[in-house]
Design an enzyme around this catalytic site. Structure first.
Site, PDB file in Angstrom:
ATOM      1  N   ILE A  20       0.857  -8.946  19.720  1.00  0.00           N
ATOM      2  CA  ILE A  20       1.948  -9.264  18.792  1.00  0.00           C
ATOM      3  C   ILE A  20       3.287  -9.329  19.533  1.00  0.00           C
ATOM      4  O   ILE A  20       4.070 -10.256  19.361  1.00  0.00           O
ATOM      5  CB  ILE A  20       2.054  -8.199  17.674  1.00  0.00           C
ATOM      6  CG1 ILE A  20       0.690  -7.948  16.997  1.00  0.00           C
ATOM      7  CG2 ILE A  20       3.118  -8.575  16.670  1.00  0.00           C
ATOM      8  CD1 ILE A  20       0.060  -9.128  16.383  1.00  0.00           C
ATOM      9  N   CYS A  57       6.430  11.524 -13.127  1.00  0.00           N
ATOM     10  CA  CYS A  57       7.745  10.935 -13.423  1.00  0.00           C
ATOM     11  C   CYS A  57       8.236  10.006 -12.313  1.00  0.00           C
ATOM     12  O   CYS A  57       9.252   9.336 -12.472  1.00  0.00           O
ATOM     13  CB  CYS A  57       8.781  12.033 -13.683  1.00  0.00           C
ATOM     14  SG  CYS A  57       9.321  12.901 -12.196  1.00  0.00           S
ATOM     15  N   HIS A 105       0.822  -1.211   0.000  1.00  0.00           N
ATOM     16  CA  HIS A 105       0.000   0.000   0.000  1.00  0.00           C
ATOM     17  C   HIS A 105       0.857   1.263   0.000  1.00  0.00           C
ATOM     18  O   HIS A 105       0.396   2.340   0.362  1.00  0.00           O
ATOM     19  CB  HIS A 105      -0.958  -0.011   1.195  1.00  0.00           C
ATOM     20  CG  HIS A 105      -1.941  -1.154   1.145  1.00  0.00           C
ATOM     21  ND1 HIS A 105      -2.549  -1.686   2.257  1.00  0.00           N
ATOM     22  CD2 HIS A 105      -2.418  -1.877   0.098  1.00  0.00           C
ATOM     23  CE1 HIS A 105      -3.359  -2.688   1.893  1.00  0.00           C
ATOM     24  NE2 HIS A 105      -3.283  -2.821   0.597  1.00  0.00           N
TER      25      HIS A 105
END
Ligand SMILES: [Zn+2]
Length: 251
Positions: free
Chosen positions: A242, A136, A125
């Protein structure tokens, strides 16, 4: 730590030791433990405003001013965020040579901040820590864009071609980035273990990668606080913080 969490971590350690190639896959949960809000959660500051679709950003100078204004407000909320135990655990797995790269849905650059190189992080993402020219592709630093914006009330143009600058994230309505998609596909096709950390696995096409790895014969491990739609097909599911799990891998 409960006995069952310790047992799950021990199982995960064995699975990683037995694996040849581990594909890492991370989502917002690994960064909320660094203090970065999950933009999809109901109370997230991102959800207070309707997202600006990519097409609108390209067409309207007013939309671009608003997008940049919001971007700088958000940046101030988490500019001091540091890699979590989760990021450090992933970085250790990469350093061990078993995990060639981590695929991430996050845009906060915290995997790089934990010591990984650009090649070791596959950003599905994009990345919100710098800006890119839509014409560019030239990279511009956010601080430079911000100084210009705050001085003149307008975002600057590309110094190379005069094109429109946008934070290097993938917006609603913007095509997925080709090269990261290709690299992620290659990694999940070659891995024999896919380790998902902190992703609710509901945002597609990103969430298709772990499912593909499993379908391709790899083992699937999901570490997340909440249940995910892929839990049923996973070989190991750990519902926990986590950091509590990944800290076991920090070396
Ligand atoms: Zn340009």
């Amino acid at each position: 730590m409960t006995e069952s969490l310790a047992a799950s971590i021990a199982t995960l350690q064995e699975m990683i030791q037995d694996a040849r190639i581990v594909a890492g896959f991370t989502g917002a949960g690994i960064s909320t433990e660094s203090g970065v809000p999950d933009f999809r959660s109901p109370n997230s500051p991102w959800m207070r405003n309707k997202p600006i679709p990519f097409e609108h950003f390209v067409q309207s100078a007013q939309a671009r001013r608003e997008a940049w204004r919001r971007k700088f407000v958000m940046d101030d909320l988490y500019h001091e965020a540091q890699p979590s135990q989760g990021h450090l655990g992933i970085a250790s797995l990469v350093a061990s040579g078993r995990m060639p790269a981590v695929i991430t849905q996050n845009i906060d650059g915290l995997h790089q901040a934990s010591g990984l190189s650009e090649e070791q992080v596959i950003e599905l993402h994009g990345n919100g820590t710098y800006a890119k020219c839509l014409s560019c592709g030239r990279r511009h630093e956010i601080n430079w864009v911000r100084r210009h914006f705050e001085a003149s009330g307008e975002p600057p143009e590309c110094i190379n071609c005069g094109g429109i600058l946008k934070s290097a994230t993938i917006s609603f309505g913007q095509a997925m980035p080709e090269e990261p998609m290709r690299r992620a596909q290659k990694l999940v096709a070659s891995c024999d273990l896919c380790l998902v950390v902190g992703s609710s696995l509901v945002v597609y096409p990103a969430a298709a990668f772990p499912a593909f790895a499993k379908g391709n014969g790899a083992q699937l491990v999901i570490v997340n606080r909440e249940p995910t739609p892929l839990d049923e097909m996973a070989d190991l599911v750990i519902h926990a913080e986590i950091g509590a799990v990944l800290s076991a891998f920090v070396s």
